[in-house]
Design a protein around this motif. Structure first.
Motif, PDB file in Angstrom:
ATOM      1  N   UNK A 100      23.362 -21.944  45.010  1.00  9.62           N
ATOM      2  CA  UNK A 100      22.071 -21.291  44.809  1.00  9.62           C
ATOM      3  C   UNK A 100      21.509 -20.771  46.123  1.00  9.62           C
ATOM      4  N   UNK A 101      21.537 -21.622  47.155  1.00  6.98           N
ATOM      5  CA  UNK A 101      20.994 -21.227  48.456  1.00  6.98           C
ATOM      6  C   UNK A 101      21.805 -20.089  49.064  1.00  6.98           C
ATOM      7  N   UNK A 102      23.129 -20.146  48.903  1.00  7.81           N
ATOM      8  CA  UNK A 102      23.975 -19.081  49.438  1.00  7.81           C
ATOM      9  C   UNK A 102      23.655 -17.741  48.817  1.00  7.81           C
ATOM     10  N   UNK A 103      23.539 -17.708  47.491  1.00  2.17           N
ATOM     11  CA  UNK A 103      23.212 -16.457  46.789  1.00  2.17           C
ATOM     12  C   UNK A 103      21.827 -15.945  47.182  1.00  2.17           C
ATOM     13  N   UNK A 104      20.876 -16.870  47.313  1.00  2.00           N
ATOM     14  CA  UNK A 104      19.510 -16.482  47.671  1.00  2.00           C
ATOM     15  C   UNK A 104      19.450 -15.922  49.090  1.00  2.00           C
ATOM     16  N   UNK A 105      20.148 -16.568  50.017  1.00  2.00           N
ATOM     17  CA  UNK A 105      20.165 -16.102  51.410  1.00  2.00           C
ATOM     18  C   UNK A 105      20.779 -14.708  51.501  1.00  2.00           C
ATOM     19  N   UNK A 106      21.909 -14.520  50.801  1.00  2.00           N
ATOM     20  CA  UNK A 106      22.572 -13.207  50.777  1.00  2.00           C
ATOM     21  C   UNK A 106      21.606 -12.141  50.292  1.00  2.00           C
TER      22      UNK A 106
END
Length: 204
Positions: A100-106
């Motif tokens: 979730x955090x990876x997708x949001x950061x991207x």
């Protein structure tokens, strides 16, 4: 008034230094992981994380999020490694959080800095392949959701491209939680069941 401004400058300086040190520490960790071959195979990744002791969950989260953001290795590796290293439930929680955090950061990176970030992390060949999905916003959302559901599909690439659309942060979170996280949970449970079955009949 001068004292207040001075305190604000001091707070800002401390914040910048702290953030810089944090980024430097992450850079060193990722560089060390590269040198140890943690990104070359699932087995080496597992060994590297196991050697981190009590810091293993933190290291695992950092490497997972970094791999998602820079597309170093397929995130699918982590869907399997997490439950194996930390147990089914803790592993699933870590995987869901990291993904979730990876997708949001991207998404936020591209929203903030635009196509410069997109073209830096995603090859031109890949962009040419998927840019056509931007022509229809509703069609793009459907494809974005589809990419989140199944493993081994370029879900991270679509998170980058989503940053160039009118998709809101709220809508991205809804799609990731509604589709991608269920994929992670199902894969984790499926892997755990398969491993339990194997060890039941072939104990090592």
């Amino acid at each position: 008034m001068e004292k207040k401004n001075k305190n604000q400058k001091t707070y800002y300086l401390i914040s910048v230094i702290s953030l810089s040190l944090f980024i430097f520490a992450i850079f060193c960790l990722v560089l060390f992981a590269f040198e140890q071959g943690a990104f070359t195979s699932q087995q080496r990744l597992e060994r590297f994380i196991e050697h981190c002791g009590i810091y293993a969950p933190i290291v695992y989260c950092i490497l997972n999020i970094v791999s998602v953001v820079v597309l170093v290795i397929p995130s699918t590796w982590y869907y399997v490694v997490g439950p194996m290293l930390f147990g089914l439930v803790p592993g699933l929680i870590l995987n869901c959080f990291n993904s979730f955090m990876g997708s949001l950061i991207i998404f936020l990176m591209v929203k903030r800095w635009g196509k410069i970030i997109l073209e830096f992390f995603v090859s031109q060949k890949t962009l040419n392949k998927y840019y056509g999905y931007l022509e229809d916003e509703k069609r793009f959302e459907k494809w974005f959701a589809f990419m989140q559901i199944f493993p081994f599909l370029p879900d991270n690439t679509f998170a980058y491209i989503a940053g160039c659309t009118k998709m809101t942060t709220k809508r991205l979170c809804q799609l990731v939680i509604g589709f991608k996280l269920w994929k992670i949970i199902i894969m984790g449970i499926g892997t755990d069941m398969i491993l339990n079955y194997i060890f039941k009949f072939y104990p090592f």
